[in-house]
Motif scaffolding. Sequence first.
Motif, short mmCIF file in Angstrom:
data_model
loop_
_atom_site.label_atom_id
_atom_site.label_comp_id
_atom_site.label_asym_id
_atom_site.label_seq_id
_atom_site.Cartn_x
_atom_site.Cartn_y
_atom_site.Cartn_z
N ALA A 166 0.83 -1.20 0.00
CA ALA A 166 0.00 0.00 0.00
C ALA A 166 0.87 1.26 0.00
O ALA A 166 0.58 2.23 -0.70
CB ALA A 166 -0.93 -0.01 1.22
N ALA A 167 1.95 1.26 0.78
CA ALA A 167 2.84 2.43 0.82
C ALA A 167 3.51 2.65 -0.52
O ALA A 167 3.68 3.79 -0.97
CB ALA A 167 3.89 2.23 1.92
N MET A 168 3.89 1.58 -1.20
CA MET A 168 4.55 1.72 -2.50
C MET A 168 3.56 2.21 -3.57
O MET A 168 3.92 2.99 -4.44
CB MET A 168 5.17 0.38 -2.91
CG MET A 168 6.28 -0.08 -1.97
SD MET A 168 7.04 -1.65 -2.44
CE MET A 168 7.99 -1.13 -3.89
N ARG A 169 2.31 1.74 -3.47
CA ARG A 169 1.31 2.20 -4.44
C ARG A 169 0.93 3.66 -4.20
O ARG A 169 0.80 4.43 -5.14
CB ARG A 169 0.07 1.33 -4.35
CG ARG A 169 0.21 -0.03 -5.00
CD ARG A 169 -1.15 -0.71 -5.14
NE ARG A 169 -1.78 -0.91 -3.86
CZ ARG A 169 -1.66 -2.02 -3.14
NH1 ARG A 169 -0.92 -3.02 -3.59
NH2 ARG A 169 -2.27 -2.14 -1.98
N GLU A 170 0.77 4.06 -2.94
CA GLU A 170 0.30 5.40 -2.64
C GLU A 170 1.30 6.47 -3.03
O GLU A 170 0.94 7.50 -3.57
CB GLU A 170 -0.01 5.51 -1.14
CG GLU A 170 -0.50 6.89 -0.73
CD GLU A 170 -0.98 6.92 0.71
OE1 GLU A 170 -1.09 8.02 1.27
OE2 GLU A 170 -1.27 5.83 1.26
N GLY A 171 2.55 6.24 -2.77
CA GLY A 171 3.55 7.25 -3.08
C GLY A 171 4.39 6.96 -4.30
O GLY A 171 5.27 7.75 -4.65
N GLY A 172 4.14 5.83 -4.94
CA GLY A 172 4.97 5.47 -6.09
C GLY A 172 6.41 5.22 -5.72
O GLY A 172 7.32 5.53 -6.47
N ARG A 173 6.62 4.66 -4.52
CA ARG A 173 7.98 4.43 -4.04
C ARG A 173 8.55 3.14 -4.63
O ARG A 173 7.82 2.15 -4.81
CB ARG A 173 7.99 4.33 -2.52
CG ARG A 173 8.38 5.60 -1.76
CD ARG A 173 7.58 6.78 -2.10
NE ARG A 173 7.87 7.91 -1.22
CZ ARG A 173 7.26 9.08 -1.30
NH1 ARG A 173 6.34 9.27 -2.23
NH2 ARG A 173 7.57 10.07 -0.50
N SER A 174 9.85 3.16 -4.89
CA SER A 174 10.55 1.97 -5.34
C SER A 174 11.05 1.18 -4.13
O SER A 174 10.96 1.63 -2.99
CB SER A 174 11.74 2.36 -6.24
OG SER A 174 12.70 3.09 -5.50
N VAL A 175 11.60 0.01 -4.40
CA VAL A 175 12.15 -0.81 -3.31
C VAL A 175 13.28 -0.06 -2.62
O VAL A 175 13.38 -0.04 -1.39
CB VAL A 175 12.65 -2.16 -3.87
CG1 VAL A 175 13.42 -2.93 -2.80
CG2 VAL A 175 11.48 -2.99 -4.37
N GLU A 176 14.15 0.59 -3.41
CA GLU A 176 15.27 1.31 -2.82
C GLU A 176 14.78 2.49 -1.97
O GLU A 176 15.33 2.76 -0.89
CB GLU A 176 16.21 1.83 -3.92
CG GLU A 176 16.98 0.74 -4.64
CD GLU A 176 16.10 -0.03 -5.62
OE1 GLU A 176 14.98 0.44 -5.93
OE2 GLU A 176 16.52 -1.11 -6.07
N GLU A 177 13.73 3.20 -2.43
CA GLU A 177 13.21 4.32 -1.65
C GLU A 177 12.56 3.83 -0.36
O GLU A 177 12.66 4.47 0.69
CB GLU A 177 12.21 5.11 -2.49
CG GLU A 177 12.87 5.91 -3.61
CD GLU A 177 11.87 6.57 -4.54
OE1 GLU A 177 12.19 7.63 -5.09
OE2 GLU A 177 10.77 6.01 -4.72
N MET A 178 11.90 2.68 -0.41
CA MET A 178 11.34 2.11 0.81
C MET A 178 12.46 1.73 1.79
O MET A 178 12.33 1.90 3.00
CB MET A 178 10.48 0.90 0.48
CG MET A 178 9.20 1.22 -0.28
SD MET A 178 8.09 2.32 0.62
CE MET A 178 7.67 1.29 2.02
N GLY A 179 13.56 1.23 1.24
CA GLY A 179 14.70 0.93 2.10
C GLY A 179 15.26 2.17 2.76
O GLY A 179 15.61 2.16 3.95
#
Length: 316
Positions: free
Chosen positions: A76-89
Amino acid sequence: MDGVAFQAEVDRAAGVEGGSAASGNTKPAPPKPAKSRKPRHTHEELTIVDQVLAYLPPQIPAREVRVPAVADAILAAMREGGRSVEEMGGRINARWADHGFADKAAVGPLEKPIGVVIALVRPLRRGDRYACADIHCEAGRNRYTDELCRLCEVRAADWKAAQQRKRAAAGGERDRRDSAPAMPSQRAAEAPVRPLMEDCSGPYCTRSIPAGKGPLCGDCLEQQEAEVASAALAAQWEADQAYAAEQAAADTELAAGLEREAAERAALEEAEAEQRAAAEEEQRRKTAEEDARLRAEFARQHPELAAFSSQGPAPF
């Protein structure tokens, strides 16, 4: 409901027909086939979740928090902000230090690691620290340019200005009270009024703290300590990387030296082989010359046998 109707209802619930107990010949109903359940997440989604969980600090083993609730929060966090795996890291690493989780883990094991992971990955909401209307804001900075978020600056400045206006209004009220006629001499003079709260001096912090307890609130103090610890970890990481680079360079130089030695050894062996071949060729030439000389000498001394000796080696 009378007794007969109640008994009939009980018999119906128990699967008895006609209100009487089932006989031994009654066969139980076949079990209903279980309905197939669709997996909650696809294989591709779980792969992405595992990649994000790989950024968790060692205090939170990924295998212990690999549950559907955590997977839902990450996706959900990746979909909402369009974050990549690296940005989530990057979000996980920043919040681990800035939100005090590293300090808590240093004291002892985290009681609710699943809740901690969800807090590390979820989008911030109103009331959260650094909560911002800009979707590209991450911990007070633009995730593309790494510049300080202007909206966060304005929000913090507006909040501090509002607090100052409130304090100014309260101070004006006190001034009006002080300008009133003096109390009778038998009344003790009022003690000077001191402000009860003051602004935290932390950058972009919108909190108030008790006067004289500053200059930082508890969260900013924890963040400052976390930044110092993070800087120390970063320095240690850079030192480890530099050492690894030096070791790699040394290994490369050693491999190059071994290759040079092998090439030199091969060249020496080739030169020695050429020398041996030349020496053997020279020996064959000398042997042939000596054989020819002996044949000529034999033919001169024994001309009658020359015809027999021309086809073979010298007879002596």
